[in-house]
Design a protein around this motif. Structure first.
Motif, PDB file in Angstrom:
ATOM      1  N   ASN A   1       0.838  -1.203   0.000  1.00 19.36           N
ATOM      2  CA  ASN A   1       0.000   0.000   0.000  1.00 19.36           C
ATOM      3  C   ASN A   1       0.869   1.247   0.000  1.00 19.36           C
ATOM      4  O   ASN A   1       1.636   1.466   0.931  1.00 19.36           O
ATOM      5  N   TYR A   2       0.753   2.024  -1.041  1.00 21.48           N
ATOM      6  CA  TYR A   2       1.401   3.330  -0.997  1.00 21.48           C
ATOM      7  C   TYR A   2       0.394   4.315  -0.446  1.00 21.48           C
ATOM      8  O   TYR A   2      -0.654   4.553  -1.040  1.00 21.48           O
TER       9      TYR A   2
ATOM     10  N   LEU B   1       4.214   6.819   0.717  1.00 19.05           N
ATOM     11  CA  LEU B   1       5.215   5.847   1.150  1.00 19.05           C
ATOM     12  C   LEU B   1       4.595   4.460   1.224  1.00 19.05           C
ATOM     13  O   LEU B   1       3.404   4.322   1.508  1.00 19.05           O
ATOM     14  N   PRO B   2       5.398   3.435   0.991  1.00 18.88           N
ATOM     15  CA  PRO B   2       4.880   2.075   1.160  1.00 18.88           C
ATOM     16  C   PRO B   2       4.617   1.813   2.639  1.00 18.88           C
ATOM     17  O   PRO B   2       5.442   2.156   3.482  1.00 18.88           O
TER      18      PRO B   2
END
Lengths: 1069, 459
Positions: free
Chosen positions: A740-741, A754-755
């Protein structure tokens, strides 16, 4: 007594899951006795016949294949001198001749004699009571007002009154008497109470193969709280309810049969809640700790939108048989809440009002000023520390005489709660309705103005067509509440030095140390709106084949504004004001089609259910926070914020499943139920979405066997049952099977992403295996009912956030862990009716639960992040710490066991599991007494828990007050003392606090509830034109017997549950 | 009527029961969340991850300068310090379970994790341009190098993780410092090739010169003097981009501009704005610290008339002591902020080059030192200094010029093997030689049994 046998109750009512149709299948020439017995088995109808008129050995001829009951009876009685009457679920057999005579007599009205009468019980008229005149074999029934009229002889007659659920009574009527009034006494046969099961199935306790417990409205009404779950505390075997804090509207922790998962996330440990057939969002949208005042984030209880007095009953489903049909969602148990619905009959208005006064029952004894100052001085002396005004303002700058008991000064007031409910019910034969609304206001012991206000409105409508084939019901409820409670930290006031002044000489806040009053400036306002709506349609497509569709939509919306103005912070820190606006909503759409089919073949009855479930849940939230306010007067204006950060969130969850359940009951003795189910969840990655679950439940009613039927030991009912099955769990959060970014809060000249998680698409359903065995027994016509239940739940393939070394960029990954957790335990319940007379009844209800929790396996536990949380063979709730060895008499220092023998006491090598923080057992004992119009209920609860965390005292090196237990400290070499020498060294005290020294016995027996109520007697009610009028007084949390030195062994160091006194009145007209 | 119901139901039921085989109904469309494919779909999207990486770094870096300042001889915990962790830092009382330094490990590695994800994600992207890919990978490599630079200097040997393949990386043991430096140099050389040579906007993201500026420092650590000299010279030669800032301007009255936004002295700064939780460097916490004032401390290290003394530290009457004065031009809280935290600046490049030239035996070393001394209003050092005198002069110059900047003092003392002696004098009662390295957090050792603790720490 022998005359009683005249009225032969061939069967007793057996409302079983198999009982639905009026269809009969029978071929042959049975005796009447055999025929009646078959009718009972196949239809569940009661048959009432007067034995002296009917020869039960008469042989009749019956040719019935799916034939209506009425037709079968008409055919069978064709050549016999009987006729029959079907009222409700009772078939009364009447001699035909006599009815013929009756007919003749009606032609000669002059000679006829009648007696009129009414039949009532404590609460009012009783409908459909069979009135039988022994003297002339006449039978009649009471109407909806309890009235009857029956033909009599010219001599003294004896009338027999009987009805299911009542004790039979006889009355001699002299010739001069024209009217009689009869009062009947209810026999509470708990075995025949109907339980509502999954998907609206109903079954009597007698035939239930699963493990369920129910709590009725009468019990729930006795606990005047905002959260109906609190009413269940210690009343349901196997269900542990922890109240975390005594503030209004705080979420409770509910555990059914222990913790099944090593997942620390509270949501993964929650049971499933179903309100009127619709899943209820039990997760709080609002967090009370949004302003950062409480150390833990306490959720608001979403259940506050349901007024407990509107609940008709709560059913707790525990084993695989009862929960398998909920598949994945039922792994931690299911709680079904059914609200009250409209009843046919004339319109009734019910009103209920109560007011509660709450206060803190118990304070922790803290040091007074003299003792406190002595401690500070002694600690500094012990450690050879020089007193400086900077570190010792309390000794060198502040008043040495002021002596505050801060707990009482700030938490010593009375909290008020007012609650009002009004409802209108009524209906005709095809239409029933209910309209209701309520209002509640609750404040805290420390603040009058900021409280919790709840308003709710609900309505429901039930319709059925004239032929009974089509049914529709519609419910909608809406609740809105405003919670402005500022969760002041109780412990901050407890530990405030007694000679501190909250304000300085200029009347400004004194900031020498953290000023707890400043917290009152940090306000939180929550507004929650909760809509629950539901439409259920059913249609009988073919005889015995019913199709149903249940559709529901629920939506909870929350608006929160949390404000931290500049003045609430220590001025020298120069922290600017900030605020957070949160708008969150959770909406669930639920669609459940199903098909029910019943089949009766001989003595067997089958029931099949085929269905599907589709759930779509959306959660969304927008958090807008403003930062950098220099002027507190602008703090509610987001546009005035120099920095505005907007953070939207939106998650979707979809759940899909198909299921089938088949039940077979043979001869009302043997019951077997089987369920299969296939569940799909959007929380799993491609190829892992579906899981298969099943269960089998079976019951054997021994007391129906001939060899046990007329036993000598008073056994009136005996049943053995067992179930085994698999249920699943998908509580792992949405979307985490792909990387998930996600937007991050920290802007950097633009929005950054951000991941959030490492990649793992391989995890799948967690599986729980549940075994349940139980014996249920009734003695002395079921006046004593005993149930013992053993269960063993094993959950494997655990879904957890598995700890990773952060060198990989993340601290955990969601995955299945091959850990096995076992919960096993015993549940006992004993219900008795020692006295049951018209004037006085006494009933008792005792429950006790023992749960043992054990981690069976955990691969590579020693090298995992949980190596200091869990241990194989031990419960999940392990307390770790140093093992305390007492005080060194030479220097007064606490001593701990040096496990690795390296000469130092250090974490983690010297940490050992100290104890299990789970109760050894817990339960409750209720006694209800009824004397004429007075009811008295006394409920005790008890819990044995030998290890709860005691009050942690930081150290005498800080400007913090200590509990009075420290007075027994070491002072001189060679002295025996309970508490170490006073020290300024916080690490010594932190070792002490995290050692076995600080875990104490938290067992208690509590007088949880006493309710005394008075119901105005019927005659007076008639004068007042009321149906019902009841006044009551309740005392809750009155007395606790415990050796625990804190405020409350339930909430530990946090704010305790309040002791409340309630006065209320309930009426209907 | 009746047939309608039947029709309805007989239609709905098979549909409903057939649902469980239909995957479509289980499809969810996340909002505000992107998959790897989506986020690297084009240059703009990929840049948002670079933005996230910088944002996270800026949010995490606050305490690094302060804590290393406490470990070295720059700072003491202030009288108004409410954080006992600062006292523990100062007295080397670090418990691996709860030490204040524990956050550094996770924070630095989380940035490295993001840079690894960018390098892999961009590498597989089909929609990005080559220019976009170069920029994103260049930024990721620069950040990865910067964070490994901090890790080796704080912890010594550290696991060298270069992919997102956590099932393998989770068990990686510590790699030797030299191996980590080899990777840092590789990444910075790549970055200097991939990144552009100007600043498209503010000086808040790395470019070619930032990569070279860091490279010049890193070469000092690997004692590769030639390359250090070359890298620093390349940066210093960019006079159209970089010029030293001033303590006071020719027109008088203007305050120091070295740290103002986008000043030509700055090679890389961290963006921030008023009230933002990031990039505020040390100014938010100035009150919690005092500048060391005793004989071995920073305050007496400033020479007479050194302009840096009045600009980099200041006397605070309320606590009767000196406090940090870098990055404080915002004055009153809430007013507009015109300074950014500096990550790399031109001043340091002169010192890097001076050291490299000294070790290479070039006489021009002292000239570079004198450039900074002149700016500070001090007299030139004699060009006749011996090698060891010149070395000491560089250490002294770094100390006063780069005080409170990213642990430069602490790292320099360790790099030159001076730390043990210096700290023994500065804190004779509390100094322990093993304190040169911080402890690894206990939880890391639990989650990766291949890791070992630094010597001296109880675990």
């Amino acid at each position: 007594m022998n005359r009683l046998k005249n009225l032969l109750l061939v069967t007793s009512l057996l409302a079983g899951s198999t009982v639905v149709g009026q269809q009969l299948n029978y071929q042959g020439k049975p005796t009447l006795k055999e025929l009646f017995s078959t009718i009972r088995q196949q239809t569940g109808y009661n048959i009432i016949a007067s034995g002296n008129q009917i020869n039960l050995n008469t042989v009749v001829k019956v040719q019935a294949k799916d034939k209506a009951l009425r037709d079968v009876l008409e055919e069978a009685f064709k050549d016999l001198p009987f006729t029959f009457k079907i009222v409700g679920k009772e078939i009364t057999i009447l001699p035909r001749e006599k009815s013929g005579q009756q007919h003749q007599k009606q032609q000669q009205p002059a000679k006829q004699l009648f007696v009129d009468g009414t039949v009532r019980d404590k609460s009012g008229p009783v409908e459909l009571v069979t009135v039988y005149n022994k003297s002339n074999d006449k039978v009649t029934f009471t109407n909806d007002k309890g009235a009857f009229k029956i033909e009599r002889t010219s001599h003294t007659d004896t009338l027999v009154f009987s009805s299911v659920g009542y004790e039979e009574r006889q009355l001699a009527v002299s010739t001069s008497q024209n009217t009689v009034a009869m009062q009947l006494l209810q026999t509470q046969n708990l075995l025949d109470e109907v339980s509502v099961l999954s998907y609206g199935q109903e079954v009597s306790k007698r035939l239930n193969t699963g493990s369920t417990s129910s709590v009725t409205a009468a019990t729930i009404e006795k606990t005047p709280t905002a959260d109906p779950l609190i009413a269940l505390q210690n009343r349901v075997p196997g269900m542990m309810i922890n109240t975390l804090n005594g503030l209004p509207g705080i979420q409770t922790q509910v555990q059914i049969r222990g913790i099944n998962t090593v997942n620390q996330d509270g949501e993964a440990r929650q049971p499933l809640y179903i309100v009127d057939g619709i899943p209820f969002n039990s997760n709080s949208l609002a967090y009370i700790g949004a302003n950062g005042l409480t150390s833990s984030y306490l959720g608001e209880s979403p259940f506050k939108s349901i007024d407990p007095s509107t609940i008709a009953g709560i059913e707790v489903l525990k084993d695989a048989d009862a929960t398998a049909i909920y598949g994945a969602r039922g792994a931690n148990g299911v709680i079904l809440i059914t609200t009250k619905r409209g009843k046919a009959g004339r319109s009734t208005i019910s009103a209920d009002y109560y007011h509660s006064f709450g206060s803190i029952a118990n304070y922790v004894k803290m040091l007074n000023t003299a003792q406190y100052l002595e401690m500070r001085r002694e600690a500094a002396k012990n450690d050879g520390i020089e007193l400086t005004p900077n570190d010792y303002p309390d000794l060198l700058k502040w008043s040495q005489t002021e002596d505050h008991d801060w707990q009482k000064e700030y938490f010593g007031n009375i909290a008020h709660t007012s609650n009002a409910e009004l409802s209108l019910t009524g209906g005709s034969s095809g239409f029933n309705y209910l309209l209701g609304g309520g209002f509640r206001r609750e404040n805290t012991v420390y603040q009058k103005k900021n409280g919790l206000t709840v308003g709710n409105f609900r309505s429901n409508l039930d319709y059925h067509s004239n032929d009974g084939k089509f049914k529709a019901s519609l419910s909608a409820s809406y609740a809105t509440d405003k919670n402005e409670v500022i969760p002041l930290s109780f412990t901050n006031f407890q530990t405030l030095p007694p000679n501190f002044s909250l304000y300085d000489a200029d009347g400004e806040l004194n900031w020498t140390i953290d000023n707890p009053i400043a917290a009152l400036e940090r306000t939180v306002e929550n507004r929650t709106k909760n809509l629950i709506s539901n439409i259920a349609l059913s249609y009988e497509l073919l005889p015995n084949l019913v199709a149903k569709i249940n559709t529901g939509y629920t939506r909870m919306k929350m608006d929160q504004l949390a404000i931290n103005p500049r003045r609430s912070f220590r001025p020298s820190e120069n922290i600017l004001g900030n605020n957070t606006f949160t708008k969150a909503s959770a909406a669930t759409f639920n669609f459940e089609p199903q098909l029910n089919y019943d089949l009766i073949v001989g003595r067997s009855s089958f029931r099949a259910l085929l269905g599907g479930t589709y759930i779509h849940r959306g959660n969304s939230a927008i958090t807008t926070s403003g930062n950098g306010y220099t002027d507190d007067s602008q703090i509610r204006d987001i546009h005035a914020a120099p920095i505005i950060n907007i953070e939207p969130k939106d998650t979707q969850y979809r759940f899909l499943s198909g299921f089938a359940r088949v039940g077979w009951t043979f001869d009302q003795k043997y019951v077997i139920n089987a369920t299969v189910r296939r569940d799909g969840s959007s929380r799993f990655g491609p190829g892992k979405k579906y899981g298969n679950f099943w269960s089998v439940g079976t019951a054997w009613i021994l007391s129906e066997e001939n060899w046990l039927k007329d036993n000598q030991f008073g056994l009136s009912f005996a049943k053995l049952r067992g179930s085994y099955g698999l249920t699943g769990n998908d509580n792992i959060g949405d979307y985490s099977y792909f990387v998930n970014y996600e937007r991050i809060f920290d802007n950097y000249q633009g929005q950054g992403y951000l991941p959030k998680n490492p990649f793992n698409a391989n995890y799948q359903w967690e599986v729980n295996k549940k075994l349940d065995l139980a014996a249920e027994m009734g003695f002395l016509k079921d006046r004593i009912i005993f149930e013992a239940n053993y269960y063993r739940n094993r959950s494997g393939n655990q879904l957890v956030g598995y700890g990773l070394p952060t060198q990989v960029g993340f601290s955990s990954v969601n995955q299945n862990l091959d850990a096995n957790v076992q919960n096993s335990g015993w549940e006992f319940s004993l219900q008795t009716t020692p006295i049951n007379t018209l004037a006085f009844t006494w009933k008792t209800n005792f429950t006790m639960s023992i749960n043992r929790n054990k981690l069976l396996s955990y691969p590579n536990l020693a090298s995992s992040s949980n190596s200091l949380t869990y241990q194989i063979g031990k419960p999940l709730n392990l307390i770790w710490g140093y093992e305390y060895l007492g005080i060194n008499a030479a220097d007064g220092q606490p001593q701990f066991r040096d496990v690795n023998g390296d000469g130092f006491i250090s974490f983690p090598d010297d940490y050992v599991p100290l104890a299990n923080n789970i109760p050894t057992f817990f339960g409750g004992l209720g006694n209800s007494f009824n004397y004429k119009n007075f009811d008295l209920d006394v409920f005790f609860s008890f819990k044995k828990n030998k290890h709860i965390y005691n009050y942690p005292f930081t150290s005498a090196g800080s400007v913090i007050n200590a509990p009075a237990i420290v007075l027994d400290r070491w002072q001189h070499p060679g002295e025996e003392a309970k508490f170490p020498a006073y020290t300024t060294n916080s690490s010594t005290m932190s070792d002490y606090n995290s050692s076995s020294a600080n875990f104490v016995d938290g067992s208690y027996i509590r007088l949880s509830n006493i309710t005394l109520s008075y119901s105005v007697p019927g005659k007076m009610l008639e004068k007042l034109k009321l149906k019902n009028l009841r006044a009551y007084a309740t005392g809750a949390n009155l007395l606790t017997i415990t050796s625990y030195k804190g405020t409350d062994p339930e909430t530990g160091v946090d704010m305790p549950m309040l002791r409340t006194f309630t006065l209320g009145i309930r009426t209907s007209f | 009527m009746k047939t309608n119901y039947i029709k309805l139901l007989s239609f709905l039921l098979p549909v409903a029961l057939g649902m469980s085989s239909c995957n479509k109904l289980l499809e969810v469309t996340p909002k505000y969340i992107y998959t790897t494919d989506q986020i690297y779909a084009n240059d703009t999207m990929a840049d948002s991850v670079v933005v996230g990486m910088y944002g996270r770094f800026a949010a995490y870096q606050n305490d690094l300068s302060l804590n290393t300042g406490l470990s070295s001889d720059e700072l003491i915990p202030g009288i108004n310090s409410f954080n006992p962790g600062y006292s523990f830092m100062y007295s080397y009382n670090l418990n691996p379970f709860s030490a204040q330094t524990n956050d550094f490990w996770g924070n630095l590695y989380s940035i490295i994790g993001v840079s690894n994800a960018i390098i892999e994600g961009v590498g597989q992207s089909k929609g990005m341009t080559q220019a976009g890919k170069d920029e994103a990978i260049g930024q990721a490599k620069f950040m990865r190098a910067l964070n490994y630079y901090f890790l080796v200097n704080l912890y010594g040997d550290v696991p060298l993780v270069l992919t997102t393949n956590y099932p393998e990386e989770r068990l990686k043991p510590r790699a030797a410092v030299a191996a980590v430096y080899t990777q840092i140099i590789q990444d910075l050389e790549d970055a200097s090739q991939l990144l552009g040579s100007d600043y498209p906007g503010e000086r808040v993201k790395a470019n070619k010169w930032a990569a070279l500026a860091l490279l010049s420092r890193v070469y000092l650590f690997t004692k590769d003097w030639t390359k250090a000299e070359q890298a620093a010279s390349q940066v210093i030669a960019q006079s159209q981009l970089f010029q030293l800032g001033h303590f006071d301007r020719a027109d008088g009255g203007e305050p120091m501009d070295i740290f103002t936004k986008n000043n030509p002295e700055q090679i890389l700064q961290l963006w921030n704005s008023v009230g933002a939780s990031i990039g505020i460097g040390i100014k938010g916490e100035f009150a919690s610290f005092g500048v060391t004032e005793d004989a071995t401390g920073l305050l007496p290290a400033f020479e007479e008339n050194d302009k840096r003394k009045e600009n980099f530290v200041r006397f605070e009457e309320t606590v009767n002591g000196y406090q940090i004065n870098k990055y404080r031009s915002d004055g009153e809280a809430g007013s507009a902020n015109n300074e950014y935290t500096s990550v790399l600046r031109l001043g340091e490049q002169y010192l890097n080059r001076a050291e490299a030239r000294l070790e290479l035996g070039l006489s021009t070393a002292v000239d570079d030192i004198n450039i900074l001394r002149r700016r500070a209003g001090l007299t030139d050092l004699s060009s006749g200094l011996s090698k060891s005198q010149a070395r000491a002069a560089i250490v002294q110059e770094r100390r006063v010029e780069l005080c409170f900047e990213w642990g430069d003092r602490w790292f320099t003392l360790k790099r030159l093997g001076l730390a043990d002696n210096v700290m023994k004098k500065a804190k004779p009662t509390t100094w322990k030689t093993f304190a040169l390295l911080y402890p690894l957090p206990t939880v890391e050792l639990q989650n990766n049994r291949e890791l070992t603790q630094n010597p001296g720490y109880n675990n």
